[in-house]
Motif scaffolding. Structure first.
Motif, PDB file in Angstrom:
ATOM      1  N   THR A 223       0.828  -1.208   0.000  1.00  0.00           N
ATOM      2  CA  THR A 223       0.000   0.000   0.000  1.00  0.00           C
ATOM      3  C   THR A 223       0.858   1.251   0.000  1.00  0.00           C
ATOM      4  O   THR A 223       0.575   2.217  -0.724  1.00  0.00           O
ATOM      5  CB  THR A 223      -0.921   0.004   1.231  1.00  0.00           C
ATOM      6  OG1 THR A 223      -1.697  -1.189   1.245  1.00  0.00           O
ATOM      7  CG2 THR A 223      -1.842   1.206   1.204  1.00  0.00           C
TER       8      THR A 223
ATOM      9  N   PHE B 115      -7.804   4.313  -2.607  1.00  0.00           N
ATOM     10  CA  PHE B 115      -8.264   3.153  -1.847  1.00  0.00           C
ATOM     11  C   PHE B 115      -9.562   3.350  -1.076  1.00  0.00           C
ATOM     12  O   PHE B 115     -10.092   2.378  -0.532  1.00  0.00           O
ATOM     13  CB  PHE B 115      -7.178   2.717  -0.855  1.00  0.00           C
ATOM     14  CG  PHE B 115      -5.837   2.477  -1.482  1.00  0.00           C
ATOM     15  CD1 PHE B 115      -5.689   1.520  -2.479  1.00  0.00           C
ATOM     16  CD2 PHE B 115      -4.725   3.188  -1.086  1.00  0.00           C
ATOM     17  CE1 PHE B 115      -4.455   1.282  -3.061  1.00  0.00           C
ATOM     18  CE2 PHE B 115      -3.485   2.965  -1.664  1.00  0.00           C
ATOM     19  CZ  PHE B 115      -3.346   2.009  -2.656  1.00  0.00           C
TER      20      PHE B 115
ATOM     21  N   TYR C 107     -10.590  -0.474   2.829  1.00  0.00           N
ATOM     22  CA  TYR C 107      -9.433  -1.019   2.130  1.00  0.00           C
ATOM     23  C   TYR C 107      -8.801  -2.166   2.909  1.00  0.00           C
ATOM     24  O   TYR C 107      -8.299  -3.134   2.309  1.00  0.00           O
ATOM     25  CB  TYR C 107      -8.393   0.077   1.887  1.00  0.00           C
ATOM     26  CG  TYR C 107      -7.256  -0.390   1.010  1.00  0.00           C
ATOM     27  CD1 TYR C 107      -7.502  -0.883  -0.270  1.00  0.00           C
ATOM     28  CD2 TYR C 107      -5.942  -0.360   1.467  1.00  0.00           C
ATOM     29  CE1 TYR C 107      -6.460  -1.331  -1.072  1.00  0.00           C
ATOM     30  CE2 TYR C 107      -4.904  -0.799   0.671  1.00  0.00           C
ATOM     31  CZ  TYR C 107      -5.169  -1.285  -0.593  1.00  0.00           C
ATOM     32  OH  TYR C 107      -4.138  -1.730  -1.384  1.00  0.00           O
TER      33      TYR C 107
ATOM     34  N   LEU D 184      -8.071  -5.854   1.408  1.00  0.00           N
ATOM     35  CA  LEU D 184      -6.766  -6.518   1.467  1.00  0.00           C
ATOM     36  C   LEU D 184      -6.863  -7.906   2.081  1.00  0.00           C
ATOM     37  O   LEU D 184      -6.212  -8.850   1.620  1.00  0.00           O
ATOM     38  CB  LEU D 184      -5.781  -5.670   2.279  1.00  0.00           C
ATOM     39  CG  LEU D 184      -5.246  -4.400   1.624  1.00  0.00           C
ATOM     40  CD1 LEU D 184      -4.405  -3.612   2.619  1.00  0.00           C
ATOM     41  CD2 LEU D 184      -4.424  -4.721   0.380  1.00  0.00           C
TER      42      LEU D 184
END
Length: 256
Positions: free
Chosen positions: A67, A85, A91, A95
């Motif tokens: 990231t 994001f 986010y 992930l």
């Protein structure tokens, strides 16, 4: 407070201290990475969200590094963390629970063929079962060879293979770079029509199977087979996460 409670409290205190030190260390990493103030805050909040959502100690560093690299690249063109994001909470969830790419979502042709074949078998057996109940003479006519058990099996297998092939033709292919490619429209039309014609031809030919190898069952037997096969197909789709086919999506729509 008992001795065990004291030990539990001490262990909890050590864990909280460890998390605090870990966050301080991670925060310093963000401060020294060259991020803007907003992007730095995003990384700090993302780190907390990953902890809150159950990221493992082994996986988290790679997720943060990935990231942060993307944010540094985005900064060069004025992109913000929010623009790239969304929120840290959202986010972090993406992930930890990545959505599958179109290539990963495509069900194999073999599984799709089996799924379609099972559904065709369920449809035809149930249809002939209903016909047999409403008009018993239908199943006794010699010219209705397609109502025989072997004929239905062949029709289902051919239909499953044909529609599994059609599914493969209509879906885009994905190259090694993740880019999608579709076959020319004219080719898709020709191949789909060819598959349908082949299936119809099989349906017509099985009507000529002799009764000796193509027995016609009674109506209730067909109905039982139809219902059993239908639920068998539901289980099959759930077991192998089938996407597409008659259902249009996975039968177990939790998913993926």
């Amino acid at each position: 407070m008992s001795e065990q409670e004291q030990k539990n409290a001490a262990a909890g205190q050590r864990q909280r201290q460890h998390l605090k030190e870990d966050r301080q260390k991670t925060g310093m990493m963000f401060e020294n990475a060259g991020l803007t103030r907003k992007n730095e805050d995003f990384m700090y909040q993302l780190n907390k969200q990953l902890d809150a959502q159950g990221a493992t100690a082994e996986a988290k560093p790679a997720l943060l590094e990935e990231t942060m690299t993307a944010l540094l690249e985005g900064q060069k063109t004025g992109q913000t963390a929010k623009g790239l994001f969304g929120t840290p909470t959202k986010y972090a969830d993406e992930l930890l629970h990545p959505k599958k790419t179109p290539a990963e979502q495509q069900t194999s042709t073999v599984l799709m063929s089996v799924d379609n074949g099972l559904m065709f078998f369920a449809i035809f057996t149930f249809m002939f079962g209903l016909m047999g109940l409403m008009q018993p003479s239908t199943l006794k006519l010699a010219q209705h060879g397609s109502a025989g058990l072997v004929a239905i099996i062949l029709i289902a297998v051919a239909g499953g293979a044909a529609f599994g092939f059609v599914n493969k033709i209509l879906l885009p292919t994905v190259d090694e770079n993740g880019k999608q490619h579709r076959r020319p429209l004219w080719l898709r039309i020709v191949l789909v029509l060819g598959a349908l014609v082949a299936w119809i031809l099989v349906y017509m030919l099985v009507a000529f199977l002799p009764n000796a190898i193509n027995p016609v069952l009674n109506a209730w037997a067909y109905l039982i087979l139809g219902v059993a096969t239908f639920f068998g197909d539901v289980y099959f789709r759930q077991r192998y996460h089938i996407v597409g086919g008659f259902w249009g999506s996975s039968a177990n729509r939790r998913r993926r």
